[in-house]
Design a protein around this motif. Structure first.
Motif, PDB file in Angstrom:
ATOM      1  N   LYS A  61       5.279   8.799   4.797  1.00 39.03           N
ATOM      2  CA  LYS A  61       4.168   7.852   4.950  1.00 39.03           C
ATOM      3  C   LYS A  61       3.988   7.467   6.405  1.00 39.03           C
ATOM      4  CE  LYS A  61       2.559   3.302   3.421  1.00 39.03           C
ATOM      5  NZ  LYS A  61       2.880   2.091   2.611  1.00 39.03           N
ATOM      6  N   GLN A  62       5.081   7.184   7.072  1.00 36.71           N
ATOM      7  CA  GLN A  62       5.043   6.800   8.486  1.00 36.71           C
ATOM      8  C   GLN A  62       4.464   7.915   9.344  1.00 36.71           C
ATOM      9  OE1 GLN A  62       8.930   6.068  10.110  1.00 36.71           O
ATOM     10  NE2 GLN A  62       8.169   5.044  11.937  1.00 36.71           N
ATOM     11  N   LYS A  63       4.836   9.157   9.017  1.00 38.24           N
ATOM     12  CA  LYS A  63       4.370  10.311   9.782  1.00 38.24           C
ATOM     13  C   LYS A  63       3.034  10.856   9.279  1.00 38.24           C
ATOM     14  CE  LYS A  63       8.955  11.960  11.210  1.00 38.24           C
ATOM     15  NZ  LYS A  63       8.683  11.897  12.663  1.00 38.24           N
ATOM     16  N   LYS A  64       2.524  10.245   8.190  1.00 42.27           N
ATOM     17  CA  LYS A  64       1.237  10.642   7.602  1.00 42.27           C
ATOM     18  C   LYS A  64       1.235  12.102   7.155  1.00 42.27           C
ATOM     19  CE  LYS A  64      -1.355   7.147  10.150  1.00 42.27           C
ATOM     20  NZ  LYS A  64      -2.472   6.849  11.077  1.00 42.27           N
ATOM     21  N   ILE A  65       2.362  12.530   6.576  1.00 38.87           N
ATOM     22  CA  ILE A  65       2.477  13.865   5.986  1.00 38.87           C
ATOM     23  C   ILE A  65       2.125  13.746   4.512  1.00 38.87           C
ATOM     24  CG2 ILE A  65       4.016  15.796   5.464  1.00 38.87           C
ATOM     25  CD1 ILE A  65       5.681  14.944   7.911  1.00 38.87           C
ATOM     26  N   LYS A  66       1.041  14.401   4.099  1.00 35.86           N
ATOM     27  CA  LYS A  66       0.517  14.215   2.760  1.00 35.86           C
ATOM     28  C   LYS A  66       1.174  15.161   1.744  1.00 35.86           C
ATOM     29  CE  LYS A  66      -2.582  10.961   3.368  1.00 35.86           C
ATOM     30  NZ  LYS A  66      -2.492   9.680   2.644  1.00 35.86           N
ATOM     31  N   VAL A  67       2.003  14.607   0.932  1.00 31.69           N
ATOM     32  CA  VAL A  67       2.576  15.321  -0.206  1.00 31.69           C
ATOM     33  C   VAL A  67       3.053  14.275  -1.197  1.00 31.69           C
ATOM     34  CG1 VAL A  67       4.928  15.443   0.725  1.00 31.69           C
ATOM     35  CG2 VAL A  67       4.175  17.169  -0.904  1.00 31.69           C
ATOM     36  N   LYS A  68       2.995  14.597  -2.469  1.00 29.17           N
ATOM     37  CA  LYS A  68       3.394  13.624  -3.492  1.00 29.17           C
ATOM     38  C   LYS A  68       4.588  14.156  -4.278  1.00 29.17           C
ATOM     39  CE  LYS A  68       0.637  10.886  -5.815  1.00 29.17           C
ATOM     40  NZ  LYS A  68      -0.397  10.311  -6.712  1.00 29.17           N
ATOM     41  N   PHE A  69       5.498  13.253  -4.615  1.00 29.17           N
ATOM     42  CA  PHE A  69       6.590  13.560  -5.539  1.00 29.17           C
ATOM     43  C   PHE A  69       6.220  13.013  -6.912  1.00 29.17           C
ATOM     44  CE2 PHE A  69       8.725  13.286  -1.409  1.00 29.17           C
ATOM     45  CZ  PHE A  69       9.465  14.455  -1.402  1.00 29.17           C
ATOM     46  N   ILE A  70       6.533  13.771  -7.947  1.00 29.92           N
ATOM     47  CA  ILE A  70       6.363  13.275  -9.317  1.00 29.92           C
ATOM     48  C   ILE A  70       7.730  13.221  -9.983  1.00 29.92           C
ATOM     49  CG2 ILE A  70       5.409  13.748 -11.605  1.00 29.92           C
ATOM     50  CD1 ILE A  70       2.910  14.790 -10.330  1.00 29.92           C
ATOM     51  N   ASN A  98      10.357  -0.683  -8.854  1.00 33.22           N
ATOM     52  CA  ASN A  98      10.224  -1.823  -7.937  1.00 33.22           C
ATOM     53  C   ASN A  98      10.247  -1.368  -6.479  1.00 33.22           C
ATOM     54  OD1 ASN A  98      10.133  -3.526 -10.143  1.00 33.22           O
ATOM     55  ND2 ASN A  98      12.282  -4.169  -9.973  1.00 33.22           N
ATOM     56  N   GLU A  99      11.109  -0.389  -6.182  1.00 36.33           N
ATOM     57  CA  GLU A  99      11.203   0.132  -4.821  1.00 36.33           C
ATOM     58  C   GLU A  99       9.910   0.846  -4.405  1.00 36.33           C
ATOM     59  OE1 GLU A  99      13.900   0.550  -2.222  1.00 36.33           O
ATOM     60  OE2 GLU A  99      14.079  -1.424  -3.152  1.00 36.33           O
ATOM     61  N   ILE A 100       9.335   1.583  -5.332  1.00 38.49           N
ATOM     62  CA  ILE A 100       8.069   2.279  -5.048  1.00 38.49           C
ATOM     63  C   ILE A 100       6.963   1.263  -4.741  1.00 38.49           C
ATOM     64  CG2 ILE A 100       6.251   3.744  -6.049  1.00 38.49           C
ATOM     65  CD1 ILE A 100       8.516   5.092  -7.704  1.00 38.49           C
ATOM     66  N   LYS A 101       6.908   0.244  -5.580  1.00 38.76           N
ATOM     67  CA  LYS A 101       5.877  -0.787  -5.414  1.00 38.76           C
ATOM     68  C   LYS A 101       6.093  -1.602  -4.142  1.00 38.76           C
ATOM     69  CE  LYS A 101       3.556  -4.486  -7.971  1.00 38.76           C
ATOM     70  NZ  LYS A 101       3.543  -5.260  -9.245  1.00 38.76           N
ATOM     71  N   LYS A 102       7.337  -2.011  -3.887  1.00 35.81           N
ATOM     72  CA  LYS A 102       7.654  -2.845  -2.730  1.00 35.81           C
ATOM     73  C   LYS A 102       7.290  -2.143  -1.421  1.00 35.81           C
ATOM     74  CE  LYS A 102      11.912  -3.312  -1.193  1.00 35.81           C
ATOM     75  NZ  LYS A 102      13.348  -3.662  -1.096  1.00 35.81           N
ATOM     76  N   ASN A 103       7.508  -0.843  -1.371  1.00 36.64           N
ATOM     77  CA  ASN A 103       7.236  -0.075  -0.152  1.00 36.64           C
ATOM     78  C   ASN A 103       5.854   0.568  -0.135  1.00 36.64           C
ATOM     79  OD1 ASN A 103       9.942  -0.026   1.437  1.00 36.64           O
ATOM     80  ND2 ASN A 103      10.551   0.387  -0.675  1.00 36.64           N
ATOM     81  N   LYS A 104       5.043   0.245  -1.168  1.00 36.20           N
ATOM     82  CA  LYS A 104       3.656   0.733  -1.260  1.00 36.20           C
ATOM     83  C   LYS A 104       3.600   2.260  -1.135  1.00 36.20           C
ATOM     84  CE  LYS A 104       1.795  -3.613   0.510  1.00 36.20           C
ATOM     85  NZ  LYS A 104       0.956  -4.289   1.536  1.00 36.20           N
ATOM     86  N   LEU A 105       4.386   2.904  -2.004  1.00 33.78           N
ATOM     87  CA  LEU A 105       4.507   4.368  -1.957  1.00 33.78           C
ATOM     88  C   LEU A 105       3.766   5.058  -3.098  1.00 33.78           C
ATOM     89  CD1 LEU A 105       8.306   4.630  -1.040  1.00 33.78           C
ATOM     90  CD2 LEU A 105       6.360   4.987   0.496  1.00 33.78           C
ATOM     91  N   GLU A 106       2.837   4.363  -3.729  1.00 34.09           N
ATOM     92  CA  GLU A 106       2.149   4.927  -4.891  1.00 34.09           C
ATOM     93  C   GLU A 106       1.409   6.230  -4.566  1.00 34.09           C
ATOM     94  OE1 GLU A 106       2.648   0.548  -5.711  1.00 34.09           O
ATOM     95  OE2 GLU A 106       2.052   1.764  -3.979  1.00 34.09           O
ATOM     96  N   ASP A 107       0.983   6.398  -3.309  1.00 33.00           N
ATOM     97  CA  ASP A 107       0.313   7.647  -2.916  1.00 33.00           C
ATOM     98  C   ASP A 107       1.302   8.786  -2.671  1.00 33.00           C
ATOM     99  OD1 ASP A 107      -2.170   6.464  -3.061  1.00 33.00           O
ATOM    100  OD2 ASP A 107      -2.246   5.954  -0.930  1.00 33.00           O
ATOM    101  N   TYR A 108       2.601   8.439  -2.630  1.00 27.09           N
ATOM    102  CA  TYR A 108       3.625   9.441  -2.335  1.00 27.09           C
ATOM    103  C   TYR A 108       4.562   9.705  -3.515  1.00 27.09           C
ATOM    104  CZ  TYR A 108       2.169   9.390   2.516  1.00 27.09           C
ATOM    105  OH  TYR A 108       1.434   9.521   3.668  1.00 27.09           O
ATOM    106  N   ILE A 109       4.663   8.749  -4.418  1.00 23.08           N
ATOM    107  CA  ILE A 109       5.521   8.925  -5.591  1.00 23.08           C
ATOM    108  C   ILE A 109       4.784   8.451  -6.833  1.00 23.08           C
ATOM    109  CG2 ILE A 109       7.691   8.323  -6.732  1.00 23.08           C
ATOM    110  CD1 ILE A 109       8.880   7.727  -3.992  1.00 23.08           C
ATOM    111  N   GLN A 110       4.749   9.301  -7.840  1.00 23.78           N
ATOM    112  CA  GLN A 110       4.213   8.929  -9.152  1.00 23.78           C
ATOM    113  C   GLN A 110       5.354   9.016 -10.153  1.00 23.78           C
ATOM    114  OE1 GLN A 110       0.924  11.331 -10.493  1.00 23.78           O
ATOM    115  NE2 GLN A 110       0.420   9.976 -12.187  1.00 23.78           N
ATOM    116  N   ASN A 111       5.699   7.892 -10.728  1.00 26.00           N
ATOM    117  CA  ASN A 111       6.819   7.845 -11.669  1.00 26.00           C
ATOM    118  C   ASN A 111       6.278   7.802 -13.092  1.00 26.00           C
ATOM    119  OD1 ASN A 111       9.249   7.576 -12.908  1.00 26.00           O
ATOM    120  ND2 ASN A 111       9.807   5.620 -12.002  1.00 26.00           N
TER     121      ASN A 111
END
Length: 372
Positions: A216-225, A244-257
């Protein structure tokens, strides 16, 4: 002379372990390739065994004593009193079984018993067990050792660990089981990496969260599922902690659980993903790795001994202690469009054939000849 081999495959026992079901499915396919051997599968549910997709070639016997009813609990009481599973033993005698495989019973003159201990997490990763869970796991392993003639383990690595942690004279047999090929359709690849694993703490989902922060910091676009069964008997809150960790760090565009998904959905994602990932702290013989091999997919793997032993031509290793290591590998993977280059992956057939033949040879020798 033909031999009768029995497996006990119970949905009650494997309900929270999808890897165990996959292992048995692939084990059954290996056993069916051995001549002069009759396989009988005892189960609590024929419908459960039918999910293996092996057609009508299996001899399946549904047992009331494996179902959760009054007979099941009566059998448990008998086990406690006599310290032996006498109900199952007499069923096996009735059916003239020569060998009970991948299950403890008790050592006797009539039936050879091959126990099964997939891994030694309790020794290698004590940190992930509370005192009660650790004692329970040790008890299970000691029961398997004391009530079996021989012990199957899932890899050469686990055999080495047995030598390190247990002073045993009993024979330990590494039995590496390859995954069978799936008949999934070829779909257009999508921009995601699949982590299809149960949400056990040692599977190390947190590592992917740490990697995603850097992406996210480096703006490398890829998602983990993420997907898999959500229960961890050692850490009941692990699934929620990950969310909670995904939500807290606003990683919804990078991780889909996704949690637990249907088999149909899993197959679709396996076909569409660019690659698999497995950041696990420990593996005996990983189902995820075998699925990647059988589907000719690349897989990012933590550099642990179990993964190194199981490596395939699509393995891309990273440092389990450094999230930047995987970020670098993913960046290269995307830049070079490695996911589109799968000709080399066909060499996986050679390794799979080697492991398949090795398993057939081992089982033939111990089942038919009693040679170790």
């Amino acid at each position: 002379m033909r031999k009768k081999v029995a497996l006990v495959i119970s949905s009650n026992e494997l309900s929270n372990w999808s890897g165990g079901f996959s292992y048995y499915k692939n084990l059954v396919k290996i056993i069916l390739q051995i001549q002069n051997l009759d396989l009988i599968i005892y189960t609590d549910s024929k419908d459960y065994i039918s999910k293996m997709g092996l057609g009508n070639q299996l001899n399946i016997k549904e047992l009331l004593c494996l179902q959760k009813n009054i007979i099941f609990y009566f059998r448990k009481i008998i086990n406690l009193i006599f310290k032996k599973d006498l109900v199952l033993y007499f069923i096996l005698l009735r059916d003239k079984i020569d060998i009970l495989s991948h299950r403890r019973l008790f050592i006797n003159q009539k039936i050879k018993i091959f126990g099964w201990i997939p891994d030694l997490q309790n020794k290698v990763l004590k940190i992930f067990f509370d005192e009660f869970s650790l004692k329970k796991r040790e008890s299970y392993i000691n029961e398997e050792i004391n009530k079996s003639n021989f012990i199957f383990v899932s890899s050469i690595q686990v055999k080495k660990e047995f030598k390190r942690y247990y002073n045993l004279k009993k024979t330990i047999l590494p039995l590496r089981i390859p995954s069978s090929y799936s008949s999934i359709s070829k779909k257009k690849l999508k921009n995601f990496i699949l982590f299809p694993s149960q949400f056990w703490k040692h599977k190390n989902h947190q590592y992917i969260i740490n990697v995603s922060k850097i992406l996210k910091q480096k703006k490398i676009k890829v998602k983990f599922i993420f997907c898999g069964k959500i229960d961890d008997y050692r850490n009941k809150n692990n699934f929620q902690i990950i969310n909670n960790e995904i939500k807290k760090n606003k990683l919804e565009d990078y991780i889909q659980n996704l949690g637990e998904v249907s088999y149909k959905k899993l197959i679709k994602m396996q076909s569409e993903c660019m690659a698999f990932v497995n950041p696990s702290f420990y593996e005996g013989w990983s189902t995820i790795n075998e699925e990647a091999r059988s589907l000719n997919k690349y897989i990012f793997l933590s550099n642990i001994p179990g993964h190194v032993e199981q490596k395939n031509y699509g393995s891309i290793f990273f440092d389990i202690n450094d999230p930047k290591s995987l970020v670098i590998q993913i960046k290269k993977f995307l830049k070079k469009k490695t996911y589109k280059k799968n000709n080399l992956l066909k060499k996986n057939d050679l390794f799979k054939k080697k492991i398949n033949n090795e398993a057939i040879k081992i089982l033939s020798e111990v089942y038919l000849k009693n040679e170790i």
